[in-house]
Design a protein around this motif. Sequence first.
Motif, PDB file in Angstrom:
ATOM      1  N   GLU A 188       0.817  -1.213   0.000  1.00 19.43           N
ATOM      2  CA  GLU A 188       0.000   0.000   0.000  1.00 19.43           C
ATOM      3  C   GLU A 188       0.852   1.264   0.000  1.00 19.43           C
ATOM      4  OE1 GLU A 188      -4.285  -1.280   1.985  1.00 19.43           O
ATOM      5  OE2 GLU A 188      -2.882  -0.037   3.129  1.00 19.43           O
ATOM      6  N   MET A 189       2.030   1.209   0.564  1.00 23.84           N
ATOM      7  CA  MET A 189       2.906   2.378   0.520  1.00 23.84           C
ATOM      8  C   MET A 189       3.272   2.734  -0.915  1.00 23.84           C
ATOM      9  SD  MET A 189       5.424   2.207   3.842  1.00 23.84           S
ATOM     10  CE  MET A 189       6.013   0.519   3.701  1.00 23.84           C
ATOM     11  N   ILE A 190       3.500   1.716  -1.742  1.00 22.73           N
ATOM     12  CA  ILE A 190       3.815   1.954  -3.157  1.00 22.73           C
ATOM     13  C   ILE A 190       2.616   2.568  -3.864  1.00 22.73           C
ATOM     14  CG2 ILE A 190       4.514   0.869  -5.312  1.00 22.73           C
ATOM     15  CD1 ILE A 190       6.688   0.892  -3.153  1.00 22.73           C
ATOM     16  N   GLU A 191       1.410   2.089  -3.559  1.00 19.61           N
ATOM     17  CA  GLU A 191       0.206   2.641  -4.182  1.00 19.61           C
ATOM     18  C   GLU A 191      -0.038   4.074  -3.733  1.00 19.61           C
ATOM     19  OE1 GLU A 191      -1.348   1.015  -6.646  1.00 19.61           O
ATOM     20  OE2 GLU A 191       0.274  -0.422  -6.298  1.00 19.61           O
ATOM     21  N   SER A 192       0.251   4.372  -2.480  1.00 24.43           N
ATOM     22  CA  SER A 192       0.115   5.752  -2.009  1.00 24.43           C
ATOM     23  C   SER A 192       1.066   6.676  -2.760  1.00 24.43           C
ATOM     24  CB  SER A 192       0.390   5.832  -0.504  1.00 24.43           C
ATOM     25  OG  SER A 192      -0.635   5.205   0.233  1.00 24.43           O
ATOM     26  N   ALA A 193       2.269   6.182  -3.024  1.00 25.73           N
ATOM     27  CA  ALA A 193       3.230   6.979  -3.788  1.00 25.73           C
ATOM     28  C   ALA A 193       2.692   7.263  -5.190  1.00 25.73           C
ATOM     29  CB  ALA A 193       4.570   6.254  -3.859  1.00 25.73           C
TER      30      ALA A 193
END
Length: 377
Positions: free
Chosen positions: A276-281
Amino acid sequence: MSEIEARRLKAEEVGHEKLILNLGPQHPSTHGVLRVITTLEGERITEAEPDIGFLHRNFEKIVEGWTWSQVIPLTDRNDYLANINNEHAYVLAVEKLAGIEVPERAEYIRVIMSELNRIASHLLTFGTFAMDMGAFTPFLYGFRERELLYDIFEKVTGARMMHNYVRLSGVRNDLPDGWDKEVLEFLDRLENDVIPDYYDLLIKNPIFEARSLGVGVLTKEDAIAYGAAGPILRGSGIDWDLRRDMPYSIYDRFDFEVITREEGDHYARFMVRMDEMIESAKIIRQAFEQMPEGPVMGKVPRVLKPEGDIYSAVEGPRGEIGVYLVGDGNFKPYRVKWRAPSFSNLSILPLMAKGQFVADIVLTIGTLDPIFGEVDR
């Protein structure tokens, strides 16, 4: 006869005694002021009863005596790792109830800040879950990146955690010059260096896999029945995210993937947060590309006295942050009901802990990632 009673009788027949073990209410082992009363047969847990309320703050009653705008800084103290998300949830509800419009630039800034807050929260979960397992170094790595995010937040809001930044009809101030470049540099570092380091340091470690794979399994059916939210829900294979499925603000303008895992164990929930951190980016990059010029505050009536009731929710780092508001035509809320994802997620602990080894319950609490500012609100 219940299964618990049957086990107790069987234990008595073979000469075993039950052991009642108190976990907590100290902070280091329980992610906050939580007490868990566990019943053990040998090293196996037969019962686990969360005892909450040690951090009771009386939030919902206190805000009935404050004006609509004065409530905003108090929301920061619910989930103090998702401050912007909490502010966003409350302000959205008031704006819907009062019919307040928000300038487009302010909507984009809210999304950027909310997603940065999601990354910051997941970074802490990465570090604390590793420390619960006995790996201290990943905890330091997670805080290293959080410090960079604290600096980024401080340049916009003036505060490192309790931001009080989102306002009715917009945000308090515009973004400083060059701030977007600093954020994008952080995201490049996160994607290209930090996440790969986390895999090498922790995720690929066989001890980490042994302690998390197949442990604390939560089925789809139980996740739905217990009202699980956020990574807990998606880690059990439920493809649900308010940003996509009940879009608020301008989230329907962004292309991102809702991360799910089918296994429903500790490893699945952990990896949902990592991905999810990658998607937030991705969302933040798109927001910078699309963000228009213009004001960051709209018009708000000098005297705000909305009437009626409304429910509004956002997708926080731990799941659905919901706000039910009732206005009776006064300058302050008649009722504020807060739907805290940590509270509903923590209710699943007795189910998940049953049958586990006692050494695993701390990891189970860690994978639920509860924040007790909102559990005991």
